[in-house]
Structures are given as C-alpha cells and as structure tokens.
Design a protein around this motif. Structure first.
Motif, short mmCIF file in Angstrom:
data_model
loop_
_atom_site.label_atom_id
_atom_site.label_comp_id
_atom_site.label_asym_id
_atom_site.label_seq_id
_atom_site.Cartn_x
_atom_site.Cartn_y
_atom_site.Cartn_z
N LEU A 4 22.95 -57.73 40.25
CA LEU A 4 22.84 -59.09 39.68
C LEU A 4 24.15 -59.63 39.11
O LEU A 4 24.16 -60.70 38.51
N SER A 5 25.26 -58.90 39.29
CA SER A 5 26.56 -59.40 38.83
C SER A 5 27.08 -60.48 39.80
O SER A 5 26.55 -60.65 40.90
N GLU A 6 28.14 -61.15 39.41
CA GLU A 6 28.77 -62.16 40.27
C GLU A 6 29.24 -61.52 41.58
O GLU A 6 29.05 -62.08 42.67
N THR A 12 25.77 -60.15 48.38
CA THR A 12 24.40 -60.37 48.84
C THR A 12 24.30 -61.67 49.62
O THR A 12 23.65 -61.74 50.66
N GLU A 13 24.94 -62.71 49.12
CA GLU A 13 24.93 -64.00 49.79
C GLU A 13 25.44 -63.85 51.23
O GLU A 13 24.81 -64.33 52.18
N GLN A 14 26.55 -63.16 51.42
CA GLN A 14 27.09 -62.93 52.77
C GLN A 14 26.11 -62.17 53.64
O GLN A 14 25.90 -62.50 54.81
N ARG A 15 25.49 -61.14 53.07
CA ARG A 15 24.55 -60.32 53.83
C ARG A 15 23.29 -61.09 54.19
O ARG A 15 22.75 -60.93 55.29
N VAL A 16 22.81 -61.96 53.29
CA VAL A 16 21.62 -62.76 53.58
C VAL A 16 21.91 -63.77 54.68
O VAL A 16 21.12 -63.90 55.63
N TYR A 17 23.02 -64.47 54.58
CA TYR A 17 23.36 -65.43 55.64
C TYR A 17 23.46 -64.73 56.99
O TYR A 17 23.00 -65.24 58.01
N ALA A 18 24.05 -63.52 57.02
CA ALA A 18 24.19 -62.78 58.27
C ALA A 18 22.84 -62.30 58.81
O ALA A 18 22.64 -62.22 60.02
N ARG A 60 21.62 -69.73 42.31
CA ARG A 60 21.07 -68.85 41.29
C ARG A 60 21.20 -69.49 39.93
O ARG A 60 21.98 -70.44 39.74
N GLY A 61 20.46 -68.97 39.00
CA GLY A 61 20.50 -69.54 37.66
C GLY A 61 19.98 -68.58 36.62
O GLY A 61 19.55 -67.46 36.92
N VAL A 62 20.01 -69.05 35.39
CA VAL A 62 19.59 -68.28 34.23
C VAL A 62 18.44 -69.01 33.57
O VAL A 62 18.41 -70.24 33.53
N GLY A 63 17.49 -68.26 33.02
CA GLY A 63 16.33 -68.86 32.35
C GLY A 63 15.21 -69.12 33.34
O GLY A 63 15.30 -68.78 34.51
#
Length: 135
Positions: A4-6, A12-18, A60-63
């Motif tokens: 969940l870190s930056e 993860t973003e790269q892996r999801v798009y792929a 992504r977001g917080v709360g």
C-alpha cells in the motif's frame, strides 16, 4: 517495498494495466477498500475504472470513499492474506471475508461472476515481487 506504499501503488498500477489488455464484455467501476490499515491512515481505497474489460484509470485515496458501482471491502490483514496467497480471493468473496457491494442497477449473476473473476486477476497483479507487509 511495503504493501500500500506509493512505490507499491506505482508497481501495481503497471501490473494491472498490463494484465487487463484483452477486451471483454463488461464495463464497471470497482472500488477496493482496505480497512484498519496500520499507520495514520486507517482506511485506504483504490478505484479501478474498467471499460469493456480494459482498465482505463486507477485512482486511490484515503478515508471512506464515495459509493461506487461495485465495492470490495475488507480488513487490511485479509488483503495481506490474499496477496501472500494464504487466502483465495474467490473464496474470500464467496465466504463473506471480503464484503462485495453491488450498487449497480444492471448487475445480474453473470456480471457478479465477471466481477469475482476480475477481482482474482487484480489480486494476482497486486502480488508485486519483494513485497513486505506490516503485520
């Protein structure tokens, strides 16, 4: 890298798009909510905008997030178990460990099944090599 870190989010973003390059039947917004996270932000979320099977945008977001078409809500420790391979994501949804909210008016059983399969694919993409967890 910490879950969940930056750094994890970018990988993860790269892996999801792929992973989501093959066109499909369904378009949907799926918001994944991580509750009781360690640290100062106890609730984090990721929103996946999918058009015809292809992920177009991830935010992504917080709360607490606003209501979305589909939402998957679970405790941080259960997300960790899925990412470690200790909990099958399909069983987590079916058993209720992960709460799946269907706020769509055009859902139906086939779209729900497609959502579960999509969630399993997302979980695989989130298993970034070298991942570390706060437990």
């Amino acid at each position: 890298m910490k879950f969940l870190s930056e750094e994890w989010f970018k990988a993860t973003e790269q892996r999801v798009y792929a992973a989501f390059t093959k066109p499909g039947k369904y378009s949907l917004d799926f918001c994944e909510v991580y509750e009781n996270c360690p640290g100062e932000n106890s609730t984090l979320w990721m929103l996946f905008h999918i058009e015809k099977g292809i992920v177009k945008n991830i935010t992504r977001g917080v709360g607490q997030p606003a209501k979305h078409e589909y939402m998957g809500i679970a405790d941080y420790k259960d997300h960790v178990r899925c990412c470690k391979g200790q909990l099958d994501p399909k069983k987590a949804v079916i058993s209720g460990v992960f709460k799946l909210e269907d706020n769509a008016s055009d859902g139906g059983p086939m779209k729900t099944l497609a959502l579960i399969n999509m969630y399993m694919k997302l979980t695989e993409a989130k298993r970034v090599p070298g991942l570390e967890f706060d437990e």
